[in-house]
Design a protein around this motif. Structure first.
Motif, PDB file in Angstrom:
ATOM      1  N   CYS A 159       0.778  -1.187  -0.169  1.00 37.99           N
ATOM      2  CA  CYS A 159       0.146   0.146   0.029  1.00 37.99           C
ATOM      3  C   CYS A 159       0.911   1.356   0.072  1.00 37.99           C
ATOM      4  CB  CYS A 159      -0.925   0.070   1.302  1.00 37.99           C
ATOM      5  SG  CYS A 159      -1.730   1.532   1.602  1.00 37.99           S
TER       6      CYS A 159
ATOM      7  N   CYS B 216      -6.862   2.875   3.195  1.00 34.85           N
ATOM      8  CA  CYS B 216      -5.755   3.106   2.202  1.00 34.85           C
ATOM      9  C   CYS B 216      -5.280   1.939   1.390  1.00 34.85           C
ATOM     10  CB  CYS B 216      -4.628   3.745   2.759  1.00 34.85           C
ATOM     11  SG  CYS B 216      -4.030   2.834   4.140  1.00 34.85           S
ATOM     12  N   CYS B 217      -5.590   0.798   2.152  1.00 35.93           N
ATOM     13  CA  CYS B 217      -5.023  -0.319   1.520  1.00 35.93           C
ATOM     14  C   CYS B 217      -6.154  -1.182   0.747  1.00 35.93           C
ATOM     15  CB  CYS B 217      -4.924  -1.452   2.497  1.00 35.93           C
ATOM     16  SG  CYS B 217      -3.757  -1.118   3.802  1.00 35.93           S
TER      17      CYS B 217
ATOM     18  N   ARG C 194      -7.831  -1.159   6.390  1.00 32.54           N
ATOM     19  CA  ARG C 194      -7.736   0.378   6.199  1.00 32.54           C
ATOM     20  C   ARG C 194      -8.292   0.669   4.916  1.00 32.54           C
ATOM     21  NH1 ARG C 194      -3.580  -0.997   9.693  1.00 32.54           N
ATOM     22  NH2 ARG C 194      -2.230  -1.736   7.947  1.00 32.54           N
TER      23      ARG C 194
ATOM     24  N   CYS D 209       0.446   3.194   3.706  1.00 37.56           N
ATOM     25  CA  CYS D 209       0.874   2.540   5.141  1.00 37.56           C
ATOM     26  C   CYS D 209       1.816   1.547   4.958  1.00 37.56           C
ATOM     27  CB  CYS D 209      -0.392   1.784   5.848  1.00 37.56           C
ATOM     28  SG  CYS D 209      -1.025   0.453   5.158  1.00 37.56           S
TER      29      CYS D 209
HETATM   30 ZN   LIG Z   1      -2.466   1.020   3.562  1.00 38.27          ZN
END
Ligand SMILES: [Zn+2]
Lengths: 66, 262
Positions: free
Chosen positions: A7, A47-48, A45, A10
């Motif tokens: 990712c 973001c992922c 998450r 993160c």
């Molecule tokens: Zn992430």
């Protein structure tokens, strides 16, 4: 082209989940809800999650022009 | 020296959540930063391509290989030490991280199913790579801790009953609470009401009105108590990461002490 290994935000490894995600949400006879699949794969998450949701494999498209 | 009390809320090989007290914000942040930047992990740094007829350039494959987490047993290797890995896959087939063969049994891909490159008919990837032991401060690929964070432990007090005609809006709270008002709480997510108990907010769907129905609540931080959220990329376990991180702080403190003593 190939799914990013981690990712961008993160640093969690997301590539491992890609093939199952792709299969269950896009290739299967009865595609499942991507949100549910991501939950089950443990991609928590957002973001992922966007790494997988927004990815497109391009190797097959590029290969003939090499 | 005070003793630290550590209580685990969740605990698994790669992910854990625990409460440490009493601890200052400065030291809590020191541990977090040490976990991110100071615990060394192996990562591929140099790649020698023997054959690459895939659709990706050597550099792109080098980048992907660098990001593959490699298992790193703590204390077994010195900083800068190298381990050689090799990969040889012929198409039509996908080269996976699991195809990497290591010269040292202790160091290898932490996850086997990371696709490196999809190879078509007559394409081949053959390479030799050197993994080096270094820290996250040097390059993010050496970062063993992923999304490491901490936040205050919180406590919830009941200050009265909710007014009869109040809106029943949810009261969202995230993190972990230390239960203080068990007599007004209801059992949620398998957590029976009990004073002093640590309850993750997911147990009541992050909504306090599920746990304390019909009450007016006040949430405050617990002084000197922090909840750590730690995840690793698979290079080592959470336990090893935390112990190694604290170890690096200890080493630097010892070094400082020595140099001050003359
Ligand atoms: Zn992430």
């Amino acid at each position: 082209m190939m799914v990013p290994v981690r990712c961008f935000t993160c640093g969690n490894v997301v590539a491992e989940q890609w093939e199952e995600f792709k299969h269950r949400t896009r290739e299967a006879d009865e595609p499942e809800d991507p949100a549910k699949v991501l939950d089950e794969l443990g991609v928590e998450r957002h973001c992922c999650r966007r790494m997988l949701v927004s990815h497109k494999d391009l190797v097959d498209i590029v290969a003939p022009y090499q | 020296m005070e003793d630290y009390e550590v209580q685990f809320v969740d605990r698994s090989e790669r992910e854990a959540r625990f409460v440490v007290q009493p601890i200052t914000p400065a030291f809590a942040n020191g541990i977090r930063r040490a976990m991110i930047a100071d615990v060394p992990t192996f990562s591929i740094d140099t790649v020698r391509f023997i054959e690459n007829s895939s659709v990706m350039f050597d550099e792109q494959i080098g980048l992907r290989l660098g990001l593959v987490p490699l298992t790193t047993p703590p204390g077994e290797f010195q900083m800068g030490e190298e381990v050689t890995l090799s990969l040889d896959v012929e198409g039509p087939e996908t080269a996976y991280s699991g195809d990497l063969e290591s010269s040292d049994g202790m160091v290898g891909a932490a996850d086997d199913k990371i696709p490196i490159i999809d190879l078509k008919e007559d394409q081949r990837l053959e390479l030799e790579a050197d993994a080096v032991l270094d820290v996250g401060k040097e390059h993010a690929k050496h970062q063993g801790g992923v999304a490491v964070s901490y936040r205050h432990l919180q406590q919830v007090e009941v200050v009265g009953d909710a007014g009869e005609f109040d809106d029943d809006d949810p009261q969202i709270l995230r993190g972990v609470i230390e239960e203080q008002a068990a007599e007004d709480a209801v059992e949620t997510g398998g957590y029976e009401p009990e004073d002093g108990q640590l309850v993750p907010t997911e147990a009541f769907d992050n909504d306090l009105t599920n746990r304390y129905p019909g009450k007016e609540l006040e949430v405050t931080d617990v002084d000197g108590a922090f909840v750590f959220d730690v995840e690793t990329d698979g290079s080592f376990s959470v336990d090893e990461l935390v112990v190694e991180a604290v170890g690096t702080i200890e080493d630097r403190a010892a070094e400082l002490k020595e140099s001050v003593q003359l």
